[in-house]
Design an enzyme around this catalytic site. Sequence first.
Site, PDB file in Angstrom:
ATOM      1  N   GLY A  23      -7.647   2.860  -6.037  1.00 59.99           N
ATOM      2  CA  GLY A  23      -8.015   2.824  -7.451  1.00 59.99           C
ATOM      3  C   GLY A  23      -9.510   2.755  -7.686  1.00 59.99           C
ATOM      4  O   GLY A  23      -9.985   3.048  -8.785  1.00 59.99           O
ATOM      5  N   GLU A  24     -10.253   2.389  -6.675  1.00 57.00           N
ATOM      6  CA  GLU A  24     -11.701   2.236  -6.826  1.00 57.00           C
ATOM      7  C   GLU A  24     -12.394   3.583  -6.683  1.00 57.00           C
ATOM      8  O   GLU A  24     -12.172   4.319  -5.718  1.00 57.00           O
ATOM      9  CB  GLU A  24     -12.214   1.253  -5.766  1.00 57.00           C
ATOM     10  CG  GLU A  24     -13.659   0.848  -5.945  1.00 57.00           C
ATOM     11  CD  GLU A  24     -14.095  -0.175  -4.910  1.00 57.00           C
ATOM     12  OE1 GLU A  24     -15.295  -0.200  -4.565  1.00 57.00           O
ATOM     13  OE2 GLU A  24     -13.219  -0.931  -4.432  1.00 57.00           O
ATOM     14  N   ALA A  25     -13.264   3.916  -7.643  1.00 55.26           N
ATOM     15  CA  ALA A  25     -13.894   5.237  -7.689  1.00 55.26           C
ATOM     16  C   ALA A  25     -14.732   5.515  -6.447  1.00 55.26           C
ATOM     17  O   ALA A  25     -14.731   6.627  -5.923  1.00 55.26           O
ATOM     18  CB  ALA A  25     -14.760   5.354  -8.948  1.00 55.26           C
TER      19      ALA A  25
END
Length: 805
Positions: free
Chosen positions: A612-614
């Site tokens: 989920g982390e860019a």
Amino acid sequence: MSASQTLGGPSRCGRVLGPSLDKIIKNAAWRKHSNLVSTCKSVLDKLDSISNSSSSDLSSPLFGLSLSDAELVLQPLFLALDSGYAKVAEPALECAFKLFSLGLVRGEIDSADPQSVAFRIVDAVCKSCGLGEEAIELAVLRALLSAVRSPSVLIRGDCLVNMVRTCYNVYLGGLSGTNQICAKSVLAQIMVIVFTRVEEDSMGVAIKRVSVNELLELTDKSLNEGSSIQFCQNFINEVMDASEGAPAVNHSQKLQNGDASESKPDGKEGESGDGEAIEGAESGGGGSKIREDGYLLFKNLCKLSMKFSSPDNPDDQILLRGKILSLELLKVVMDNGGPMWRSNDRSGLKAEIGIFFPMLVLRVLENVLQPSFLQKMTVLNLLEKISQDSQIMIDIFVNYDCDVDSPNIFERIVNGLLKTALGPPSGSTTTLSPAQDITFRHESVKCLVSIVKSMGAWMDQQLRLGDSYLPRSYETEASVENHLTQNGEEGTVTDYELHPEANSEVSDATTLEQRRAYKIEMQKGISLFNRKPSKGIEFLISVKKIGGSAEDVAVFLKNTNGLNESMIGDYLGDREEFPLKVMHAYVDSFNFKGMDFGEAIRLFLRGFRLPGEAQKIDRIMEKFAERYCKCNPNSFTSADTAYVLAYSVILLNTDAHNNMVKDKMTKADFIRNNRGIDDGKDLPEEYLGSLYNQIVKNEIKMKSDSSEPPSKQANSFNKLLGLDGILNLVTWKQTEEKALGANGLLIKHIQEQFKAKSGKSDVNKLNGRRPIITPLHEYNLVLKVESWELVPNHSNRFPSGIPRG
């Protein structure tokens, strides 16, 4: 002598054909059926001049007639059955029934020769079922059953499948409940006939009659229209009695090279629909035509039982009834199976049992709070029967719980029985009545006691083999203990270097212990990885279950079952030095050469979920773009182009297939969003448009989480009941599967597992005894479980008609 007694002339076939042709003439509409009437009259004249031939023509399908005469005298039946007029079709069907039941039709009937007279008879009978009258449906069922029952006729390949399909259609869309029960009874009787002959590999065998009342034990009781059951039982008995005494013809039973029957059904109800060819003797027939056709029929029933509904009609009640019927017919086959079914080596079924046993048995057993009483009682009865055979229990443990690629079936059986014996946890909501709960507890304790007794009986049997084994066993035990402790405190060995090809009983036992230890520690590592990936990798490297290089870890992440795909993605996106090396090795393990860009992304994301982390996504997709361009150097101007386009494809995939997004991205929007990404230039609109269509029509599915952290339940069932030391089995708790009903996604998942495991069965034996594979009759209760699971809770509603196959 009356005229009716002389119709048809002196031959046996003529005495059957004559009265039927006369009835066809009387029932025909003279103007509409003038050709049929004139043909019947011509054949009646011909029959007067034909007598039984002293030397039978082996090429002729009719006893006592030449091939040319047989083709001539049967022509009116073809015309009548093809007329679409019930009044002339009914006497033709009656005539076909008599020809088959009296043994006057002889030889092999195979769709490989569609021009043969015998095949055309069967084909015409099947096609006439669509006339839409109850009497015609019953006449078709009578004729088809008499054809299969006749010991003078060997019906083969697709012709047999077509006859079964016709009966299926009557069952699913028959014009009355009685006709539907008759169709089900005929199908069951056909199964008994075919598989009794398969057992003996002979046509001339005694055939058991089916009990219509028993067939309705699980389903279809609502079809009974007063006296339907007795009517259908008399119907079956009449057809079976009519064929008694017909002479059996000794067909050439061995398949010649290239003569194996090929089944290429067209996907209609009652068939497999995959167009696969039967693989001759190796597929189960042992070279016999009779057994080859039995295998073909069994395979089609199995495949029909696994068909799932289309997305447009997920609640297809007709399909559901067909699946239930297939399971019931499979149960008929197994209930009537003889020594061949019970004694043959079915080592190739290890992977299949490893999939179906958890799905059908353990899923029901592990449902403690809201089980179906009948389903769970059936499962407990099955487990009690299995647990009484000590060798089966040992074989289950050896082949599944000691195999890292197989489910822990023995462990889950014990845990499921323990949970059932303890009953629902206090404070939980359950659908069980107190009486049902007590029954479950009692039955599960009986199963546990039976398992313990089986283990003791097996140990006693080993001790009786001779005292000469004891010193070797003690010596081996000591050597194993020393070997397990020489590599450090935790007693680990380099299990990934083990080779389980031991020859002696001592080395077999050593290898078995090592394999079990390897699996337990591997599962510990997987469980730890699914909570905290870096800790799981450190643990597995420390206990030498995987190598310490980034490439070894990448192979582990790519090929190991049970890993949480979200955790894989999270680990691959980590910025720490070692996980970054692993991510590079993981991406470099893919070969995208010559692959379309959209398909390359689809393949790449199949094994994990993007985090989920860019920043983590950025690292992963940047490396993917670099790898794709390295494999396809002429695809884009630079890797930056592939990187931006990859991001754009992922956004399009989310936009197109997320129901929460109302304003969907159009093709023009997608092309506009990607202008100037190729070092300031535009990619061809045709290329972007094709990529857009590909993603919109076929979603890129990133695997959902398949593993959850182990249960934090504080209770240790084994410790509570004093069983924590039994065989040192339960040192790691496997997550309980949700006891949900079977659905299309589950079936698709199972089919994917079958394809992945095909040809990989590796059955192990302990002390040279028989392998794990339980005889099929031990699993007939499983079919009951699945049949009940598929039965809808509401009353069945039947359509007035169904498209015919």
